[in-house]
Motif scaffolding. Structure first.
Motif, short mmCIF file in Angstrom:
data_model
loop_
_atom_site.label_atom_id
_atom_site.label_comp_id
_atom_site.label_asym_id
_atom_site.label_seq_id
_atom_site.Cartn_x
_atom_site.Cartn_y
_atom_site.Cartn_z
N ARG A 1 -9.04 2.25 4.72
CA ARG A 1 -9.70 3.44 4.23
C ARG A 1 -9.42 4.30 5.53
O ARG A 1 -9.17 4.91 5.72
N ARG A 2 -9.39 3.20 6.55
CA ARG A 2 -9.16 3.97 7.85
C ARG A 2 -7.74 4.14 7.95
O ARG A 2 -7.77 5.37 8.61
N ASN A 3 -7.23 4.51 7.51
CA ASN A 3 -5.17 4.34 7.81
C ASN A 3 -5.16 5.64 6.45
O ASN A 3 -4.18 6.00 6.33
N GLY A 4 -6.45 6.31 5.63
CA GLY A 4 -5.79 6.57 4.20
C GLY A 4 -4.64 6.34 3.53
O GLY A 4 -3.91 6.66 2.75
N TRP A 5 -4.99 4.49 3.28
CA TRP A 5 -3.96 4.35 2.76
C TRP A 5 -4.18 3.89 0.93
O TRP A 5 -5.12 3.55 1.15
N ALA A 6 -3.45 4.08 -0.20
CA ALA A 6 -3.54 4.07 -1.42
C ALA A 6 -4.24 2.43 -1.43
O ALA A 6 -2.54 1.70 -1.33
N PRO A 7 -4.39 1.43 -2.03
CA PRO A 7 -4.23 -0.12 -2.23
C PRO A 7 -3.12 -0.20 -3.27
O PRO A 7 -4.04 -0.53 -4.33
N PRO B 1 -2.22 9.57 -9.48
CA PRO B 1 -2.43 9.84 -10.73
C PRO B 1 -4.08 10.22 -11.19
O PRO B 1 -4.43 10.67 -12.09
N ASP B 2 -4.10 10.07 -10.38
CA ASP B 2 -6.71 9.84 -10.26
C ASP B 2 -6.50 10.88 -8.81
O ASP B 2 -5.82 10.57 -8.39
N ARG B 3 -7.14 11.14 -9.06
CA ARG B 3 -8.75 12.25 -8.43
C ARG B 3 -8.61 10.60 -6.69
O ARG B 3 -9.13 10.47 -7.35
N VAL B 4 -8.55 12.10 -5.65
CA VAL B 4 -8.64 10.50 -4.75
C VAL B 4 -9.94 11.20 -4.23
O VAL B 4 -10.68 12.29 -4.15
N PRO B 5 -11.09 9.76 -3.80
CA PRO B 5 -12.19 10.44 -3.04
C PRO B 5 -12.54 10.80 -2.12
O PRO B 5 -11.53 10.37 -1.22
N GLY B 6 -13.33 11.79 -2.32
CA GLY B 6 -13.83 12.13 -1.05
C GLY B 6 -12.62 13.78 -0.55
O GLY B 6 -12.64 14.56 0.68
N LEU B 7 -11.44 14.23 -1.98
CA LEU B 7 -10.88 14.84 -1.72
C LEU B 7 -11.30 16.02 -2.90
O LEU B 7 -10.34 15.89 -3.97
N ASP B 8 -11.37 17.41 -2.79
CA ASP B 8 -11.75 18.29 -3.97
C ASP B 8 -10.44 18.71 -4.22
O ASP B 8 -10.14 20.03 -3.72
N ALA B 9 -9.73 18.16 -5.06
CA ALA B 9 -8.36 18.95 -4.83
C ALA B 9 -8.10 17.87 -6.41
O ALA B 9 -7.92 16.65 -6.42
N CYS C 1 0.73 -1.35 -0.28
CA CYS C 1 -0.16 0.01 0.42
C CYS C 1 0.95 1.07 0.05
O CYS C 1 1.76 1.41 -0.30
N GLY C 2 0.51 2.39 -0.06
CA GLY C 2 1.07 3.63 0.39
C GLY C 2 0.32 4.71 0.11
O GLY C 2 -0.80 4.73 0.84
N GLU C 3 0.82 6.17 0.96
CA GLU C 3 -0.14 7.31 1.01
C GLU C 3 0.02 8.10 -0.50
O GLU C 3 1.69 8.58 -0.18
N TRP C 4 -0.28 8.93 -0.50
CA TRP C 4 -0.46 10.12 -1.29
C TRP C 4 -0.09 11.52 -0.77
O TRP C 4 -0.58 11.19 0.76
N GLU C 5 0.44 12.69 -1.36
CA GLU C 5 1.27 13.13 -0.84
C GLU C 5 0.84 14.56 -1.42
O GLU C 5 0.24 14.94 -2.40
N LEU C 6 -0.21 15.27 -0.91
CA LEU C 6 -0.42 16.76 -0.26
C LEU C 6 0.20 17.57 -0.31
O LEU C 6 0.93 18.19 0.40
#
Length: 323
Positions: free
Chosen positions: A287-293, A229-237, A122-127
């Motif tokens: 989902r709970r930890n904000g990890w991308a699968p 690479p694609d928009r993150v659900p729940g994040l308006d950015a 898994c991974g975490e995207w950066e903002l």
């Protein structure tokens, strides 16, 4: 604007998920009766540690392994211990982006040579975010300021040499800016970095959704772009790609075995990873930890890891960082 390509995840962005089947061969049965140690290069509670403990709980619950012992070690100590691993010890390493920075500079491009890549879990995207009242109304405005006078732009993030710093360095380079010119404000945590930006000590902050989440929800920060690479659900950015900056970057976590791991043992461990990551429980953990699968295994994962190590080695060098 001329598009500059700085690709951090490469072709491995598309998860490869394969079924394992219900039957277990001799190696799978042997693994189910064994205890496996996972070395984590960091303290309890860090990102890699949370992934390791989630993997442990789900693998044990499904009886894929008798037990998983999570062993926390300081980064360089963890790597040294793992380098001494021999077949039969069943000792694995939970690697992540920052692990490359713990290797001697002349070895970073092949940081994981001598290991057996098992799976990227898994991974975490950066903002990239700014204070709510910032004059930067868009990522384009922020990028223009970086190009005009990079030394005047202060950006906060977690520790020097960590994922936030590396991400910002690659971002600066993708904008045609020397990564060493902007002022990077290193903080102890993502929340401290968010506080530095919200308090006016930095013009922007780079961090994970989890680290910046509380201040985003409070309306203290707003997101200019996300490194997915694609928009993150729940994040308006928008993504950086939408902003004409071809940069993907995730704080990935992956499981590695010792270099002399027999093929049958490798296949059994990969099967364990697949079985865990295909469950609804794993998806809930993500989902709970904000990890991308970002699951990837097999030869594709091995090739991706080699390319990623080389890219990160270059990023550390461009920032002037040394292990």
């Amino acid at each position: 604007m001329r598009r500059r390509q700085v690709l951090a995840l490469g072709a491995g962005l598309v998860p490869l998920v394969a079924g394992c089947g219900s039957g277990r061969g001799p190696r799978e049965r042997a693994l189910a009766s064994s205890t496996v140690s996972v070395i984590v290069p960091g303290p309890q509670g860090c990102g890699a540690d949370r992934v390791a403990r989630s993997l442990r709980g789900l693998a044990e619950r499904a009886s894929l392994v008798r037990g998983v012992q999570v062993v926390n070690r300081p980064g360089p100590t963890a790597l040294a211990e793992f380098a001494e691993t021999r077949t039969g010890a069943r000792r694995l390493l939970m690697a992540e982006l920052g692990t490359v920075g713990m290797v001697r500079p002349d070895r970073q491009a092949a940081a994981f040579a001598g290991t057996t890549p098992l799976a990227r879990l898994c991974g975490e995207w950066e903002l990239i975010a700014v204070p709510a009242a910032s004059a930067f109304g868009s990522f384009g405005a922020f990028a223009d300021a970086m190009r005009r006078d990079p030394a005047a732009v202060a950006v906060a993030g977690r520790a020097e040499g960590g994922v936030d710093h590396v991400m910002f360095g690659m971002l600066a380079q993708s904008l045609g800016v020397d990564p060493r010119l902007p002022h990077y404000v290193a903080c102890r945590s993502g929340d401290d970095a968010a506080g530095a930006a919200a308090g006016g000590l930095a013009a922007a902050v780079v961090g994970s959704p989890a680290g910046l989440g509380e201040r985003l929800r409070a309306g203290e920060l707003r997101v200019l772009a996300v490194s997915a690479p694609d928009r993150v659900p729940g994040l308006d950015a928008p993504t950086l790609l939408e902003c004409d900056t071809h940069l993907y970057c995730a704080d990935w976590r992956a499981l590695l075995g010792p270099g002399d791991l027999p093929d049958d043992d490798r296949d059994a461990l990969v099967g364990m990873c697949r079985s865990v990551t295909e469950t609804a429980s794993w998806r809930e953990h993500c989902r709970r930890n904000g990890w991308a699968p970002l699951y990837l295994d097999g030869d594709d994962f091995g090739r991706w890891l080699g390319v990623e190590s080389a890219r990160l080695s270059k990023a550390f060098g461009d920032l002037g960082l040394r292990a």
